[in-house]
Design an enzyme around this catalytic site. Structure first.
Site, PDB file in Angstrom:
ATOM      1  CE  LYS A  69     -19.574  25.689 -28.193  1.00  0.00           C
ATOM      2  NZ  LYS A  69     -19.449  24.329 -28.683  1.00  0.00           N
ATOM      3  CE  LYS A  88      -4.252   2.657   3.998  1.00  0.00           C
ATOM      4  NZ  LYS A  88      -5.191   1.910   4.857  1.00  0.00           N
ATOM      5  CB  SER A 130      -0.936   0.002   1.218  1.00  0.00           C
ATOM      6  OG  SER A 130      -0.199  -0.184   2.407  1.00  0.00           O
ATOM      7  CG  ASN A 177     -16.985  25.181 -25.220  1.00  0.00           C
ATOM      8  OD1 ASN A 177     -18.019  25.675 -25.678  1.00  0.00           O
ATOM      9  ND2 ASN A 177     -16.118  24.491 -25.943  1.00  0.00           N
ATOM     10  CD  GLU A 204     -19.396  21.565 -20.409  1.00  0.00           C
ATOM     11  OE1 GLU A 204     -18.592  20.789 -20.954  1.00  0.00           O
ATOM     12  OE2 GLU A 204     -19.970  22.478 -21.020  1.00  0.00           O
ATOM     13  CE1 TYR A 255      -6.418  -3.479   8.423  1.00  0.00           C
ATOM     14  CE2 TYR A 255      -5.525  -5.673   8.103  1.00  0.00           C
ATOM     15  CZ  TYR A 255      -5.662  -4.363   7.683  1.00  0.00           C
ATOM     16  OH  TYR A 255      -5.056  -3.947   6.525  1.00  0.00           O
ATOM     17  CD  GLN A 292      -3.063  -2.462   1.721  1.00  0.00           C
ATOM     18  OE1 GLN A 292      -2.400  -2.772   2.713  1.00  0.00           O
ATOM     19  NE2 GLN A 292      -2.765  -2.908   0.515  1.00  0.00           N
ATOM     20  CB  SER A 336     -14.593  24.995 -29.960  1.00  0.00           C
ATOM     21  OG  SER A 336     -14.568  24.200 -31.128  1.00  0.00           O
ATOM     22  CG  ASN A 346      -4.273  -5.017  12.532  1.00  0.00           C
ATOM     23  OD1 ASN A 346      -3.652  -4.896  11.469  1.00  0.00           O
ATOM     24  ND2 ASN A 346      -4.693  -6.182  12.982  1.00  0.00           N
ATOM     25  CB  THR A 382     -41.092  25.413 -10.022  1.00  0.00           C
ATOM     26  OG1 THR A 382     -42.218  25.906 -10.754  1.00  0.00           O
ATOM     27  CG2 THR A 382     -40.918  26.248  -8.756  1.00  0.00           C
ATOM     28  CG  HIS A 383     -42.143  21.942 -12.676  1.00  0.00           C
ATOM     29  ND1 HIS A 383     -42.259  20.643 -12.266  1.00  0.00           N
ATOM     30  CD2 HIS A 383     -42.888  22.682 -11.809  1.00  0.00           C
ATOM     31  CE1 HIS A 383     -43.064  20.583 -11.211  1.00  0.00           C
ATOM     32  NE2 HIS A 383     -43.445  21.809 -10.902  1.00  0.00           N
TER      33      HIS A 383
END
Ligand code: ARG
Length: 459
Positions: free
Chosen positions: A282, A324, A22, A284, A289, A316, A321, A276, A109, A154-155
């Site tokens: 463009k 993490k 690890s 963006n 996003e 344990y 492991q 772009s 542990n 709304t909606h």
């Protein structure tokens, strides 16, 4: 060289070693590992389990290792099994036999359970200020645009008038709750598992309260089995972080809509948008996003943790492991997102004229028009119906409630008079929304000030 060589007659297979190891992700906890070891070593000295002389050597050796890692003089060995093995091996290399006495009455542990708690505590402590910074930016902007009338939706349909500042403060509330949730999880996590041993504590006369106190915990975990096998805090934190991402993602979605040509409520600063490769026009909203997209990673991390933990018996098991990478990724992702998102919001250009235009076109004052009739004594349900007829009429004639002649109003309901135009004025509609939590500009300014005061109180 492995720590656990006694029982084994050959070295572990190379590929298996890589699979088992690890170090690539737990080396991040080197400082917490050394700090934990120092507290343990000090306690072993204070209780007489180790001699004063050995204790001194161990502490000095650990400090040197820490200094050397920080200065870059000592590289963490990528072939080591984990950070605990690496530190202990390095200590013994440096100070000889005394180094071998560090692990008395301890297991990896309880050591790893300790390290991860210390590490995540620091993660929480450095993430909360970032969330506070975001809230402060939102409060500042909310005050700047406390009078910028826009349609509330709304909606995704224009519904009632609000101001832009009110919309921003809705997000500030979400991030306030996120801070609360992280702080709350931190509180429950802040108990020391050190001294739980492998699973059953130890026969040595250790002082668990002493190490707990030295490491800034509120106490020691009460049950050794639970001490080594509890990862609830990872799940709680991943859950809190997932909600941060839900909030950032919803916000991002709105930013993306707002900077489209269809809305043009805002424009992102050039430093936080991209072009772009083919379409010259463009600009963006890539940052928003990406933040929206990265929410998926963090939800995945939460799901990983839940799934890893759900079927493992006490105490344990090596499955743990896997905790993490998931929780570190969740923290790293949220931090990266906030680092890009905060200045993007801070520098965005708000275009109140376009908000005002959108607010004027969608009958968002229809409720207020109905309320005007209620003021004249008509029951609300009848007022609602009459206003509905007016809206239909406007649509048919290509007009708005503001431009519909008074005769048309009167033809639908004779309670109307010229006062209706004042009643449906959008500025008046928001100014009069003064009830607790409503978008009147003064409310927005007061709330932004109140949130700022809450944050300053915390500092
Ligand atoms: N690398 C291990 C982990 O992250 C440390 C604990 C190992 N303990 C053990 N008994 N193998 O969980």
């Amino acid at each position: 060289m492995k720590l656990w060589t006694g029982r084994f007659s050959k070295e572990i297979d190379k590929k298996t070693n890589d699979f088992n190891s690890s170090i690539s992700f737990d080396q991040r906890m080197y400082k917490e590992d050394i700090t934990g070891s120092m507290a343990h070593a000090t306690m072993l000295g204070a209780t007489g389990i180790n001699s004063a002389e050995d204790t001194e050597k161990i502490l000095a050796g650990l400090q040197d290792i820490l200094d050397d890692i920080e200065s870059g003089k000592l590289q963490i060995d990528p072939e080591a099994e984990d950070i605990h093995t690496f530190t202990e091996g390095e200590l013994t290399k440096r100070i000889g036999d005394a180094g071998k006495r560090l692990h008395t009455s301890r297991s990896r542990n309880d050591q790893v359970a300790l390290d991860i708690r210390l590490t995540l505590r620091n993660e929480v402590d450095s993430l909360i200020p970032q969330l506070e910074e975001l809230i402060k930016v939102l409060c500042k902007k909310a005050k700047d645009y406390s009078e910028a009338v826009m349609p509330g939706y709304t909606h995704m349909q224009r519904a009632q008038p609000i101001v832009f500042g009110h919309h921003l403060l809705a997000y500030a509330e979400m991030f306030m709750r996120d801070i609360d949730r992280l702080s709350d999880a931190r509180k429950r996590m802040n108990y020391s598992p050190l001294g739980s041993g492998a699973l059953a504590g130890t026969t040595y006369p250790i002082d668990r309260e002493m190490t707990a106190k030295a490491l800034g915990f509120d106490g020691a975990c009460r049950n050794s089995l639970d001490g080594v096998s509890d990862r609830d805090f990872c799940i709680e934190l991943a859950n809190a972080l997932s909600l941060v991402m839900v909030h950032l993602s919803r916000f991002s979605e709105e930013v993306i809509l707002w900077c489209s040509w269809e809305f043009k409520f805002i424009e992102l600063d050039d430093a936080f948008s991209t072009g772009s490769s083919i379409m010259p026009q463009k600009k963006n909203p890539d940052i928003a996003e990406l933040v929206r997209g990265k929410s998926g990673r963090v939800f995945g991390d939460l799901m990983t943790l839940l799934t890893v933990m759900k079927g493992i018996p006490l105490a344990y098991n090596k499955d743990m492991q896997e905790d993490k990478e998931a929780i570190f990724d969740a923290f790293d992702t949220v931090r990266m997102c906030l680092t890009a998102f905060i200045p993007m919001i801070d520098t965005m250009k708000v275009i109140p004229e376009n908000m005002r235009k959108a607010a004027a076109g969608g009958f968002i004052n229809a409720t207020d028009c109905a309320d005007f009739l209620v003021g004249k004594g008509l029951p609300f349900r009848d007022a609602y119906k009459a206003t509905g007829q007016l809206v239909a009429l406007c649509i048919e004639k290509g007009l708005t409630l503001e431009t519909l002649p008074i005769d048309e109003y009167k033809a639908v309901c004779d309670l109307f008079d010229e006062g209706v135009y004042e009643a449906i004025n959008l500025e008046k509609c928001v100014n009069d929304r003064t009830c607790l939590g409503a978008p009147a500009p003064q409310n927005v300014r007061n709330m932004a000030n109140a949130l700022e005061a809450m944050l300053n109180e915390k500092d």
